[in-house]
Design a protein around this motif. Structure first.
Motif, PDB file in Angstrom:
ATOM      1  N   MET A  30       0.842  -1.192   0.000  1.00 45.40           N
ATOM      2  CA  MET A  30       0.000   0.000   0.000  1.00 45.40           C
ATOM      3  C   MET A  30       0.881   1.246   0.000  1.00 45.40           C
ATOM      4  SD  MET A  30      -3.024   1.037   2.629  1.00 45.40           S
ATOM      5  CE  MET A  30      -2.218   1.988   3.880  1.00 45.40           C
ATOM      6  N   ALA A  31       0.500   2.215  -0.797  1.00 45.11           N
ATOM      7  CA  ALA A  31       1.250   3.467  -0.871  1.00 45.11           C
ATOM      8  C   ALA A  31       1.099   4.249   0.428  1.00 45.11           C
ATOM      9  CB  ALA A  31       0.754   4.298  -2.048  1.00 45.11           C
ATOM     10  N   THR A  32       2.149   4.970   0.796  1.00 46.51           N
ATOM     11  CA  THR A  32       2.076   5.747   2.031  1.00 46.51           C
ATOM     12  C   THR A  32       1.904   7.232   1.773  1.00 46.51           C
ATOM     13  OG1 THR A  32       4.470   5.855   2.086  1.00 46.51           O
ATOM     14  CG2 THR A  32       3.428   4.105   3.369  1.00 46.51           C
ATOM     15  N   THR A  33       2.124   7.678   0.569  1.00 47.67           N
ATOM     16  CA  THR A  33       1.937   9.092   0.276  1.00 47.67           C
ATOM     17  C   THR A  33       0.523   9.322  -0.249  1.00 47.67           C
ATOM     18  OG1 THR A  33       2.806   8.795  -1.958  1.00 47.67           O
ATOM     19  CG2 THR A  33       4.370   9.459  -0.260  1.00 47.67           C
ATOM     20  N   ASN A  34      -0.005  10.498   0.059  1.00 49.49           N
ATOM     21  CA  ASN A  34      -1.345  10.820  -0.398  1.00 49.49           C
ATOM     22  C   ASN A  34      -1.409  10.894  -1.913  1.00 49.49           C
ATOM     23  OD1 ASN A  34      -2.724  10.990   1.992  1.00 49.49           O
ATOM     24  ND2 ASN A  34      -2.695  13.206   2.106  1.00 49.49           N
ATOM     25  N   ILE A  35      -2.487  10.368  -2.431  1.00 47.69           N
ATOM     26  CA  ILE A  35      -2.815  10.524  -3.841  1.00 47.69           C
ATOM     27  C   ILE A  35      -3.843  11.638  -3.891  1.00 47.69           C
ATOM     28  CG2 ILE A  35      -3.865   9.445  -5.847  1.00 47.69           C
ATOM     29  CD1 ILE A  35      -2.860   6.740  -4.733  1.00 47.69           C
ATOM     30  N   HIS A  36      -3.530  12.685  -4.639  1.00 50.23           N
ATOM     31  CA  HIS A  36      -4.445  13.822  -4.731  1.00 50.23           C
ATOM     32  C   HIS A  36      -5.269  13.698  -6.008  1.00 50.23           C
ATOM     33  CE1 HIS A  36      -5.073  18.434  -5.228  1.00 50.23           C
ATOM     34  NE2 HIS A  36      -6.177  17.818  -4.860  1.00 50.23           N
ATOM     35  N   LEU A  37      -6.568  13.464  -5.831  1.00 51.34           N
ATOM     36  CA  LEU A  37      -7.501  13.370  -6.947  1.00 51.34           C
ATOM     37  C   LEU A  37      -8.259  14.679  -7.061  1.00 51.34           C
ATOM     38  CD1 LEU A  37      -9.083   9.850  -6.263  1.00 51.34           C
ATOM     39  CD2 LEU A  37      -7.003  10.401  -7.547  1.00 51.34           C
ATOM     40  N   ASN A  61     -20.906   0.368  -4.727  1.00 52.29           N
ATOM     41  CA  ASN A  61     -19.774  -0.557  -4.748  1.00 52.29           C
ATOM     42  C   ASN A  61     -19.046  -0.538  -6.092  1.00 52.29           C
ATOM     43  OD1 ASN A  61     -19.982  -1.453  -2.072  1.00 52.29           O
ATOM     44  ND2 ASN A  61     -21.561  -2.936  -2.625  1.00 52.29           N
ATOM     45  N   ARG A  62     -19.781  -0.314  -7.152  1.00 47.70           N
ATOM     46  CA  ARG A  62     -19.139  -0.218  -8.472  1.00 47.70           C
ATOM     47  C   ARG A  62     -18.363   1.091  -8.616  1.00 47.70           C
ATOM     48  NH1 ARG A  62     -23.482  -2.996 -12.546  1.00 47.70           N
ATOM     49  NH2 ARG A  62     -23.022  -5.108 -11.865  1.00 47.70           N
ATOM     50  N   ILE A  63     -18.847   2.146  -7.972  1.00 43.73           N
ATOM     51  CA  ILE A  63     -18.087   3.405  -7.967  1.00 43.73           C
ATOM     52  C   ILE A  63     -16.735   3.165  -7.288  1.00 43.73           C
ATOM     53  CG2 ILE A  63     -17.981   5.778  -7.106  1.00 43.73           C
ATOM     54  CD1 ILE A  63     -21.076   5.826  -7.301  1.00 43.73           C
ATOM     55  N   ILE A  64     -16.762   2.515  -6.144  1.00 40.24           N
ATOM     56  CA  ILE A  64     -15.519   2.185  -5.446  1.00 40.24           C
ATOM     57  C   ILE A  64     -14.614   1.373  -6.365  1.00 40.24           C
ATOM     58  CG2 ILE A  64     -14.501   0.889  -3.521  1.00 40.24           C
ATOM     59  CD1 ILE A  64     -17.142   1.468  -1.966  1.00 40.24           C
ATOM     60  N   SER A  65     -15.184   0.377  -7.013  1.00 37.87           N
ATOM     61  CA  SER A  65     -14.410  -0.529  -7.863  1.00 37.87           C
ATOM     62  C   SER A  65     -13.715   0.201  -9.015  1.00 37.87           C
ATOM     63  CB  SER A  65     -15.330  -1.625  -8.421  1.00 37.87           C
ATOM     64  OG  SER A  65     -14.636  -2.433  -9.332  1.00 37.87           O
ATOM     65  N   VAL A  66     -14.435   1.079  -9.720  1.00 40.11           N
ATOM     66  CA  VAL A  66     -13.805   1.743 -10.870  1.00 40.11           C
ATOM     67  C   VAL A  66     -12.756   2.761 -10.436  1.00 40.11           C
ATOM     68  CG1 VAL A  66     -15.688   1.329 -12.511  1.00 40.11           C
ATOM     69  CG2 VAL A  66     -15.663   3.457 -11.188  1.00 40.11           C
ATOM     70  N   ILE A  67     -13.001   3.438  -9.325  1.00 40.97           N
ATOM     71  CA  ILE A  67     -11.993   4.387  -8.830  1.00 40.97           C
ATOM     72  C   ILE A  67     -10.740   3.619  -8.414  1.00 40.97           C
ATOM     73  CG2 ILE A  67     -11.411   6.073  -7.043  1.00 40.97           C
ATOM     74  CD1 ILE A  67     -14.434   6.837  -7.017  1.00 40.97           C
ATOM     75  N   GLU A  68     -10.926   2.520  -7.700  1.00 41.85           N
ATOM     76  CA  GLU A  68      -9.782   1.722  -7.249  1.00 41.85           C
ATOM     77  C   GLU A  68      -9.023   1.130  -8.431  1.00 41.85           C
ATOM     78  OE1 GLU A  68      -8.901  -0.980  -3.428  1.00 41.85           O
ATOM     79  OE2 GLU A  68     -10.778  -1.428  -4.462  1.00 41.85           O
ATOM     80  N   LYS A  69      -9.736   0.608  -9.426  1.00 41.71           N
ATOM     81  CA  LYS A  69      -9.079   0.066 -10.623  1.00 41.71           C
ATOM     82  C   LYS A  69      -8.259   1.141 -11.323  1.00 41.71           C
ATOM     83  CE  LYS A  69     -12.199  -3.667 -11.972  1.00 41.71           C
ATOM     84  NZ  LYS A  69     -13.123  -4.135 -13.013  1.00 41.71           N
ATOM     85  N   THR A  70      -8.823   2.331 -11.410  1.00 41.88           N
ATOM     86  CA  THR A  70      -8.132   3.433 -12.075  1.00 41.88           C
ATOM     87  C   THR A  70      -6.856   3.801 -11.327  1.00 41.88           C
ATOM     88  OG1 THR A  70     -10.246   4.285 -12.861  1.00 41.88           O
ATOM     89  CG2 THR A  70      -8.378   5.797 -12.907  1.00 41.88           C
ATOM     90  N   ILE A  71      -6.957   3.958 -10.032  1.00 39.97           N
ATOM     91  CA  ILE A  71      -5.790   4.308  -9.224  1.00 39.97           C
ATOM     92  C   ILE A  71      -4.735   3.211  -9.323  1.00 39.97           C
ATOM     93  CG2 ILE A  71      -4.969   4.629  -6.853  1.00 39.97           C
ATOM     94  CD1 ILE A  71      -7.650   6.108  -6.339  1.00 39.97           C
ATOM     95  N   ASN A  72      -5.155   1.957  -9.206  1.00 36.90           N
ATOM     96  CA  ASN A  72      -4.210   0.843  -9.294  1.00 36.90           C
ATOM     97  C   ASN A  72      -3.515   0.826 -10.650  1.00 36.90           C
ATOM     98  OD1 ASN A  72      -4.847   0.036  -6.708  1.00 36.90           O
ATOM     99  ND2 ASN A  72      -6.253  -1.568  -7.369  1.00 36.90           N
ATOM    100  N   PHE A  73      -4.271   1.031 -11.701  1.00 41.61           N
ATOM    101  CA  PHE A  73      -3.680   1.013 -13.039  1.00 41.61           C
ATOM    102  C   PHE A  73      -2.663   2.139 -13.202  1.00 41.61           C
ATOM    103  CE2 PHE A  73      -3.532   2.607 -17.371  1.00 41.61           C
ATOM    104  CZ  PHE A  73      -3.056   1.490 -18.029  1.00 41.61           C
ATOM    105  N   LEU A  74      -3.030   3.328 -12.802  1.00 40.29           N
ATOM    106  CA  LEU A  74      -2.164   4.480 -13.059  1.00 40.29           C
ATOM    107  C   LEU A  74      -1.008   4.623 -12.079  1.00 40.29           C
ATOM    108  CD1 LEU A  74      -4.876   7.058 -14.119  1.00 40.29           C
ATOM    109  CD2 LEU A  74      -3.187   5.967 -15.579  1.00 40.29           C
ATOM    110  N   PHE A  75      -1.115   4.034 -10.882  1.00 41.27           N
ATOM    111  CA  PHE A  75      -0.056   4.223  -9.895  1.00 41.27           C
ATOM    112  C   PHE A  75       0.731   2.958  -9.566  1.00 41.27           C
ATOM    113  CE2 PHE A  75      -2.957   7.740  -9.165  1.00 41.27           C
ATOM    114  CZ  PHE A  75      -2.079   8.797  -9.253  1.00 41.27           C
ATOM    115  N   ASP A  76       0.152   1.791  -9.760  1.00 36.09           N
ATOM    116  CA  ASP A  76       0.838   0.562  -9.384  1.00 36.09           C
ATOM    117  C   ASP A  76       1.380  -0.212 -10.582  1.00 36.09           C
ATOM    118  OD1 ASP A  76       0.251   1.169  -6.793  1.00 36.09           O
ATOM    119  OD2 ASP A  76      -1.472  -0.168  -6.668  1.00 36.09           O
TER     120      ASP A  76
END
Length: 148
Positions: free
Chosen positions: A1-8, A118-133
């Motif tokens: 898990m990342a420790t720095t804030n992700i600013h959206l 729950n789908r809102i959570i899922s797409v935001i998380e997928k997006t963050i994971n794709f772009l940052f991980d």
């Protein structure tokens, strides 16, 4: 898990959608800060203000008053200091010709707004994971749309 804030940065004129977005990010197990603006003019004013740090990612609604999401992405991509910020289109519509055009002008991903929390959570998380991980390679058009 990342420790720095992700600013959206979320640009959306629908206050309920903004609130659901903020609530959804609070459910993701990452340190996320969310800033919201409610139209395209506010978005561009915010990005042109004296920021010490730009957002890591912009979620951009297409149909906003004063200045549309398409106008904003075109403007952002024309400004050297801003053009590397990933932009994810976050819209209720899913017109394939518009989606193709957004891919061509430099959007990183496209999300059709889910109507389920729950789908809102899922797409935001997928997006963050794709772009940052993951290391985003050149993506094809068929990878452009994120599904919940």
């Amino acid at each position: 898990m990342a420790t720095t804030n992700i600013h959206l940065l979320l640009a959306d004129d629908d206050i309920d959608d903004c609130n659901f977005f903020k609530e959804a990010t609070a459910e993701i197990n990452r340190p996320i800060a969310v800033t919201t603006v409610n139209d395209g003019v506010q978005l561009m004013d915010y990005l042109r203000s004296d920021l010490s740090e730009y957002p890591n990612l912009i979620f951009l609604d297409l149909n906003m008053p004063k200045k549309s999401g398409l106008e904003c992405i075109t403007e952002i991509k024309s400004i050297r200091e801003l053009n590397d910020i990933p932009i994810v289109i976050y819209s209720t519509s899913l017109d394939r010709s518009v989606v193709n055009h957004l891919y061509d002008v430099g959007a990183h991903k496209y999300i059709q707004k889910p109507n389920d929390f729950n789908r809102i959570i899922s797409v935001i998380e997928k997006t963050i994971n794709f772009l940052f991980d993951e290391i985003p390679a050149e993506q094809s058009r068929d990878q452009f749309i994120i599904q919940p």
